[in-house]
Design a protein around this motif. Structure first.
Motif, PDB file in Angstrom:
ATOM      1  N   ASP A   8       0.705  -0.637   0.338  1.00 51.01           N
ATOM      2  CA  ASP A   8      -0.364   0.048   0.328  1.00 51.01           C
ATOM      3  C   ASP A   8       0.647   1.156  -0.015  1.00 51.01           C
ATOM      4  OD1 ASP A   8      -2.788   1.963   0.431  1.00 51.01           O
ATOM      5  OD2 ASP A   8      -1.637   1.931   2.858  1.00 51.01           O
ATOM      6  N   ASP A  10      -0.324   5.130   1.015  1.00 52.45           N
ATOM      7  CA  ASP A  10      -0.603   5.848   1.372  1.00 52.45           C
ATOM      8  C   ASP A  10      -0.141   5.761   2.861  1.00 52.45           C
ATOM      9  OD1 ASP A  10      -0.671   7.986  -0.619  1.00 52.45           O
ATOM     10  OD2 ASP A  10      -2.981   8.176  -0.062  1.00 52.45           O
ATOM     11  N   ASP A  11       0.103   6.912   3.751  1.00 55.97           N
ATOM     12  CA  ASP A  11       0.423   6.326   5.460  1.00 55.97           C
ATOM     13  C   ASP A  11       1.300   4.741   5.497  1.00 55.97           C
ATOM     14  OD1 ASP A  11      -0.636   7.788   6.380  1.00 55.97           O
ATOM     15  OD2 ASP A  11      -2.465   7.701   5.271  1.00 55.97           O
ATOM     16  N   THR A  12       1.324   3.653   3.935  1.00 57.85           N
ATOM     17  CA  THR A  12       2.003   2.689   4.358  1.00 57.85           C
ATOM     18  C   THR A  12       4.014   3.251   4.274  1.00 57.85           C
ATOM     19  OG1 THR A  12       0.298   0.977   4.104  1.00 57.85           O
ATOM     20  CG2 THR A  12       2.672   0.338   3.804  1.00 57.85           C
ATOM     21  N   ASN A 174      -1.515  -0.544   5.823  1.00 57.97           N
ATOM     22  CA  ASN A 174      -1.654   0.315   7.401  1.00 57.97           C
ATOM     23  C   ASN A 174      -3.619   0.428   7.736  1.00 57.97           C
ATOM     24  OD1 ASN A 174      -2.453   2.448   4.969  1.00 57.97           O
ATOM     25  ND2 ASN A 174      -3.183   3.548   7.012  1.00 57.97           N
ATOM     26  N   ASP A 179      -6.505  -2.992   3.095  1.00 58.22           N
ATOM     27  CA  ASP A 179      -4.989  -3.897   2.433  1.00 58.22           C
ATOM     28  C   ASP A 179      -5.330  -5.152   3.422  1.00 58.22           C
ATOM     29  OD1 ASP A 179      -4.260  -1.203   2.069  1.00 58.22           O
ATOM     30  OD2 ASP A 179      -3.684  -0.520   3.364  1.00 58.22           O
TER      31      ASP A 179
HETATM   32 MG   LIG Z   1      -3.130   3.496   3.767  1.00 51.87          MG
END
Ligand SMILES: [Mg+2]
Length: 235
Positions: A8, A10-12, A174, A179
């Motif tokens: 993933d 975004d934010d991973t 995340n 995910d």
């Molecule tokens: Mg994400």
């Protein structure tokens, strides 16, 4: 046996939600004369959920949803500066730098030597493509996919399109909702890597025993090794 690792984005791989959190905080402060920050947050979430089937995910949807929320909170009486500022916030969100999270480059480079690696993200196509290019990871991984949504059926189509076998493919991200659980339901491997902040729409808890959680992306290579070395299951 594991041959493909999907990350993933975004934010991973990089920071994303923190920028949206700051934007929501500013929108709540712009509306302080009309409603409490909690009310604004709740309305933004409700409006976003209502609009998702029409607008999909991403910054442009966030801007339209915020404008709609402002209209609702102020009963159509918001001064024009508010809408102007929200459009600016949207442009700032689209232009924010791509801050890779700690150890991401090292781990992705390491795993790319032994496995096929893909970035699998969702949301606004143009924005995600720009972020992938800016991340410097585009030429480290073997490719990327920008899905409209991350449901079991969108993962199934993705596997089919890429000619991937579910049980030989691992997804890390995340979000349990996006995910981890849909890939597990398809028989893929999945790893949860929680981030400091998550969008309320995606926030959920689960005690599903199939979920494997790691605290740092640096734990991923060991996990991948243990899955890769597993004998094939008999089912
Ligand atoms: Mg994400």
């Amino acid at each position: 046996m594991l041959d493909t690792i999907c990350f993933d984005a975004d934010d991973t791989l990089w920071e994303s939600q923190a920028y949206f959190d700051a934007a929501e905080l500013e929108i709540a402060s712009l509306l302080a004369d009309w409603a409490t920050p909690e009310t604004v947050d709740e309305l933004l979430l409700q409006t976003a959920r209502r609009n998702l089937p029409l607008y999909g995910f991403g910054v442009k949807s966030f801007v339209l949803t915020s404008l709609e929320t402002i209209d609702e909170v102020t009963n159509g009486a918001a001064p024009p500066e508010l809408a102007r500022r929200v459009r600016e916030i949207g442009k700032e969100l689209l232009a924010h730098p791509v801050d890779l999270l700690p150890d991401v480059t090292d781990v992705v480079e390491q795993l790319a030597e032994s496995h096929r690696t893909l970035i699998v993200t969702k949301g606004d196509n143009a924005h995600q493509r720009r972020k992938i290019a800016a991340s410097g990871l585009e030429h480290v991984v073997d490719g990327y996919e920008i899905l409209v949504d991350k449901t079991a059926s969108s993962y199934r189509e993705f596997l089919h399109r890429r000619d991937l076998v579910a049980r030989s493919t691992l997804m890390i991200g995340n979000s349990l909702a996006s995910d981890v659980l849909p890939p597990l339901d398809l028989g893929m491997h999945a790893v949860h890597l929680p981030h400091t902040s998550i969008w309320a729409h995606e926030d959920m808890a689960s005690d599903d025993p199939r979920i494997r959680t790691i605290a740092s992306i640096t734990e991923l290579p060991d996990h991948v090794r243990s899955v890769t070395d597993q004998p094939p299951s008999s089912d």
